[in-house]
Design a protein around this motif. Structure first.
Motif, PDB file in Angstrom:
ATOM      1  N   GLN A 102       0.823  -1.205   0.000  1.00  0.00           N
ATOM      2  CA  GLN A 102       0.000   0.000   0.000  1.00  0.00           C
ATOM      3  C   GLN A 102       0.864   1.266   0.000  1.00  0.00           C
ATOM      4  O   GLN A 102       0.600   2.214  -0.747  1.00  0.00           O
ATOM      5  N   VAL A 103       1.894   1.277   0.846  1.00  0.00           N
ATOM      6  CA  VAL A 103       2.755   2.453   0.937  1.00  0.00           C
ATOM      7  C   VAL A 103       3.510   2.679  -0.371  1.00  0.00           C
ATOM      8  O   VAL A 103       3.617   3.810  -0.862  1.00  0.00           O
ATOM      9  N   LEU A 104       4.007   1.594  -0.967  1.00  0.00           N
ATOM     10  CA  LEU A 104       4.747   1.721  -2.225  1.00  0.00           C
ATOM     11  C   LEU A 104       3.841   2.219  -3.352  1.00  0.00           C
ATOM     12  O   LEU A 104       4.261   3.036  -4.180  1.00  0.00           O
ATOM     13  N   LEU A 105       2.606   1.741  -3.385  1.00  0.00           N
ATOM     14  CA  LEU A 105       1.674   2.210  -4.408  1.00  0.00           C
ATOM     15  C   LEU A 105       1.322   3.685  -4.203  1.00  0.00           C
ATOM     16  O   LEU A 105       1.173   4.443  -5.168  1.00  0.00           O
ATOM     17  N   ALA A 106       1.198   4.103  -2.945  1.00  0.00           N
ATOM     18  CA  ALA A 106       0.944   5.519  -2.668  1.00  0.00           C
ATOM     19  C   ALA A 106       2.130   6.375  -3.107  1.00  0.00           C
ATOM     20  O   ALA A 106       1.956   7.481  -3.629  1.00  0.00           O
ATOM     21  N   MET A 107       3.348   5.855  -2.920  1.00  0.00           N
ATOM     22  CA  MET A 107       4.535   6.574  -3.378  1.00  0.00           C
ATOM     23  C   MET A 107       4.580   6.639  -4.902  1.00  0.00           C
ATOM     24  O   MET A 107       4.963   7.664  -5.484  1.00  0.00           O
ATOM     25  N   LEU A 108       4.169   5.552  -5.569  1.00  0.00           N
ATOM     26  CA  LEU A 108       4.108   5.561  -7.030  1.00  0.00           C
ATOM     27  C   LEU A 108       3.106   6.606  -7.512  1.00  0.00           C
ATOM     28  O   LEU A 108       3.358   7.328  -8.487  1.00  0.00           O
ATOM     29  N   ALA A 109       1.982   6.698  -6.818  1.00  0.00           N
ATOM     30  CA  ALA A 109       0.996   7.724  -7.156  1.00  0.00           C
ATOM     31  C   ALA A 109       1.607   9.118  -7.020  1.00  0.00           C
ATOM     32  O   ALA A 109       1.394   9.992  -7.868  1.00  0.00           O
ATOM     33  N   THR A 211      -3.554   5.330  -7.659  1.00  0.00           N
ATOM     34  CA  THR A 211      -4.288   5.502  -6.414  1.00  0.00           C
ATOM     35  C   THR A 211      -5.451   4.517  -6.308  1.00  0.00           C
ATOM     36  O   THR A 211      -5.815   4.091  -5.209  1.00  0.00           O
ATOM     37  N   ARG A 212      -6.030   4.152  -7.446  1.00  0.00           N
ATOM     38  CA  ARG A 212      -7.030   3.089  -7.415  1.00  0.00           C
ATOM     39  C   ARG A 212      -6.395   1.786  -6.940  1.00  0.00           C
ATOM     40  O   ARG A 212      -6.993   1.017  -6.199  1.00  0.00           O
ATOM     41  N   ALA A 213      -5.181   1.553  -7.411  1.00  0.00           N
ATOM     42  CA  ALA A 213      -4.467   0.332  -7.013  1.00  0.00           C
ATOM     43  C   ALA A 213      -4.198   0.325  -5.513  1.00  0.00           C
ATOM     44  O   ALA A 213      -4.175  -0.737  -4.885  1.00  0.00           O
ATOM     45  N   VAL A 214      -3.997   1.495  -4.914  1.00  0.00           N
ATOM     46  CA  VAL A 214      -3.804   1.577  -3.460  1.00  0.00           C
ATOM     47  C   VAL A 214      -5.031   1.025  -2.751  1.00  0.00           C
ATOM     48  O   VAL A 214      -4.931   0.245  -1.802  1.00  0.00           O
ATOM     49  N   ARG A 215      -6.195   1.433  -3.214  1.00  0.00           N
ATOM     50  CA  ARG A 215      -7.424   0.986  -2.569  1.00  0.00           C
ATOM     51  C   ARG A 215      -7.650  -0.502  -2.783  1.00  0.00           C
ATOM     52  O   ARG A 215      -8.111  -1.204  -1.894  1.00  0.00           O
ATOM     53  N   PRO A 224      -7.543  -0.707   5.350  1.00  0.00           N
ATOM     54  CA  PRO A 224      -7.154  -0.069   4.105  1.00  0.00           C
ATOM     55  C   PRO A 224      -6.474   1.268   4.384  1.00  0.00           C
ATOM     56  O   PRO A 224      -6.778   1.932   5.381  1.00  0.00           O
ATOM     57  N   LEU A 225      -5.555   1.645   3.525  1.00  0.00           N
ATOM     58  CA  LEU A 225      -4.855   2.915   3.688  1.00  0.00           C
ATOM     59  C   LEU A 225      -5.842   4.050   3.444  1.00  0.00           C
ATOM     60  O   LEU A 225      -6.421   4.160   2.363  1.00  0.00           O
ATOM     61  N   VAL A 233       1.379  10.652   1.928  1.00  0.00           N
ATOM     62  CA  VAL A 233       2.487   9.925   1.293  1.00  0.00           C
ATOM     63  C   VAL A 233       2.684  10.386  -0.141  1.00  0.00           C
ATOM     64  O   VAL A 233       3.819  10.635  -0.583  1.00  0.00           O
ATOM     65  N   ALA A 234       1.595  10.529  -0.887  1.00  0.00           N
ATOM     66  CA  ALA A 234       1.699  10.939  -2.284  1.00  0.00           C
ATOM     67  C   ALA A 234       2.234  12.365  -2.399  1.00  0.00           C
ATOM     68  O   ALA A 234       3.073  12.655  -3.265  1.00  0.00           O
ATOM     69  N   SER A 235       1.765  13.256  -1.534  1.00  0.00           N
ATOM     70  CA  SER A 235       2.224  14.645  -1.585  1.00  0.00           C
ATOM     71  C   SER A 235       3.703  14.756  -1.233  1.00  0.00           C
ATOM     72  O   SER A 235       4.453  15.497  -1.876  1.00  0.00           O
ATOM     73  N   ALA A 236       4.130  14.024  -0.201  1.00  0.00           N
ATOM     74  CA  ALA A 236       5.540  14.051   0.190  1.00  0.00           C
ATOM     75  C   ALA A 236       6.427  13.490  -0.921  1.00  0.00           C
ATOM     76  O   ALA A 236       7.477  14.056  -1.252  1.00  0.00           O
ATOM     77  N   THR A 237       5.996  12.391  -1.535  1.00  0.00           N
ATOM     78  CA  THR A 237       6.765  11.812  -2.632  1.00  0.00           C
ATOM     79  C   THR A 237       6.809  12.753  -3.830  1.00  0.00           C
ATOM     80  O   THR A 237       7.868  12.967  -4.434  1.00  0.00           O
ATOM     81  N   GLY A 238       5.665  13.329  -4.176  1.00  0.00           N
ATOM     82  CA  GLY A 238       5.618  14.269  -5.290  1.00  0.00           C
ATOM     83  C   GLY A 238       6.494  15.490  -5.052  1.00  0.00           C
ATOM     84  O   GLY A 238       7.144  15.997  -5.978  1.00  0.00           O
ATOM     85  N   ALA A 239       6.520  15.962  -3.795  1.00  0.00           N
ATOM     86  CA  ALA A 239       7.369  17.109  -3.467  1.00  0.00           C
ATOM     87  C   ALA A 239       8.845  16.777  -3.686  1.00  0.00           C
ATOM     88  O   ALA A 239       9.608  17.593  -4.223  1.00  0.00           O
TER      89      ALA A 239
END
Length: 335
Positions: A102-109, A211-215, A224-225, A233-239
């Motif tokens: 879940q965390v890795l998918l959120a980072m991918l997002a 993000t669908r894959a996260v769910r 569920p995350l 997580v997504a915002s921090a990774t995107g930053a």
């Protein structure tokens, strides 16, 4: 750009029952949600004008936008976590740790979202606000195309009609940039800028799929995350993606004026945190299709602000292409 889809940001804990509201209360919530999504569209509509006012590099602007949105995301994630803990205790659930997947998918997002901001900001610098907003909203159409090509989902008649309308409008807008003298009001336009905005829509569509894959990854887990943690997580990774690109490409990292600083703060707090937050509130109470269509008001808000602030008045040809793009996007969105 649009906020995350409903499947992404609705926090849930599968083992917990939802309270059934009364009919009157439900009606009031729907009215509040409709007003919220209108306000969300207005807030998101400030994105492109604020990017124009931010005197930093395209990727640096994306970094500051996400950086100033991290605070509200942390508050959201913390409040969500406390609610999950409280409900979990009542339900007798002890494990509240999300899975590594879940965390890795959120980072991918977040990676895709950072790419979307970089490419969209670069495209916006080379074309008009109207072109950028219209082409950037092709993301929903691309999501359905990816579902067709990658997931082998059979295309519906509505999808095919949406593709024809959206792609025709896209070709008209890009053709206008190539043949229309390279000017939209006081703003130069170019095919390169238009194509970059289409690329941003592709990146955002990839973000939506991730993000669908996260769910999906959380369906088999006790917890569920939640939307707040996905956003954080997504915002921090995107930053980090935006910051890394800005440093590697030698961009101007720090806004050069008070106006530029206020612009990136506005992007983080108004366009990103408030706009996304209001859409999140509405997504739990109205159909996603209704919200998605109302969010197209951001195009009207953005182009109106650009006309008032920068003298950018779209041509009749661009308006025609834009109507086809909006019609295609509206047709593609679920009911």
């Amino acid at each position: 750009m649009s906020p995350p889809p409903a499947a992404v940001i609705e926090p849930s804990l599968g083992v917990l029952p939802d309270a059934a509201p009364s009919v009157i209360r439900d009606t009031q919530l729907r009215r509040q949600a409709f007003l919220a999504v209108i306000m969300a569209a207005m807030c998101i509509g400030f994105s492109a004008p604020l990017v124009r006012l931010a005197d930093a590099g395209p990727a640096a602007i994306g970094f500051w936008r996400l950086f100033f949105a991290l605070g509200p995301a942390m508050v959201w994630a913390y409040a969500e976590h406390r609610a999950l803990v409280r409900h979990a205790r009542r339900a007798g659930v002890t494990a509240l740790r999300p899975s590594l997947r879940q965390v890795l998918l959120a980072m991918l997002a977040g990676l895709f979202f950072g790419a979307d901001l970089i490419v969209f900001h670069k495209g916006l610098a080379l074309t008009s606000t109207a072109n950028a907003l219209l082409l950037g909203n092709l993301a929903v159409v691309f999501v359905f195309v990816f579902g067709w090509l990658i997931l082998r989902e059979r295309p519906t008649r509505g999808l095919l009609i949406a593709l024809v309308l959206a792609l025709t409008g896209t070709l008209i807008i890009i053709g206008s940039s190539a043949l229309g003298g390279g000017q939209a009001g006081s703003r130069p336009v170019s095919v390169t800028g238009d194509v970059l905005c289409v690329g941003a829509a592709l990146a955002y569509a990839s973000y939506m799929l991730a993000t669908r894959a996260v769910r999906r990854a959380g369906r088999g887990d006790a917890v569920p995350l939640g939307g707040g943690m996905v956003s954080l997580v997504a915002s921090a990774t995107g930053a980090l993606v935006c910051l890394g690109w800005a440093v590697a490409s030698g961009e101007t990292l720090i806004p050069q004026s008070l106006q530029g600083l206020l612009a990136v703060i506005g992007l983080g707090l108004i366009a990103h945190a408030t706009g996304q937050g209001l859409a999140t509130f509405a997504l739990g109470r109205l159909p996603a299709g209704v919200i998605s269509v109302v969010l197209l008001l951001q195009i009207v808000v953005g182009t109106t602000l650009a006309a008032l602030l920068f003298g950018e008045f779209p041509s009749l040809v661009v308006l025609l292409g834009g109507l086809l793009v909006v019609a295609g996007v509206t047709t593609a969105r679920p009911n």
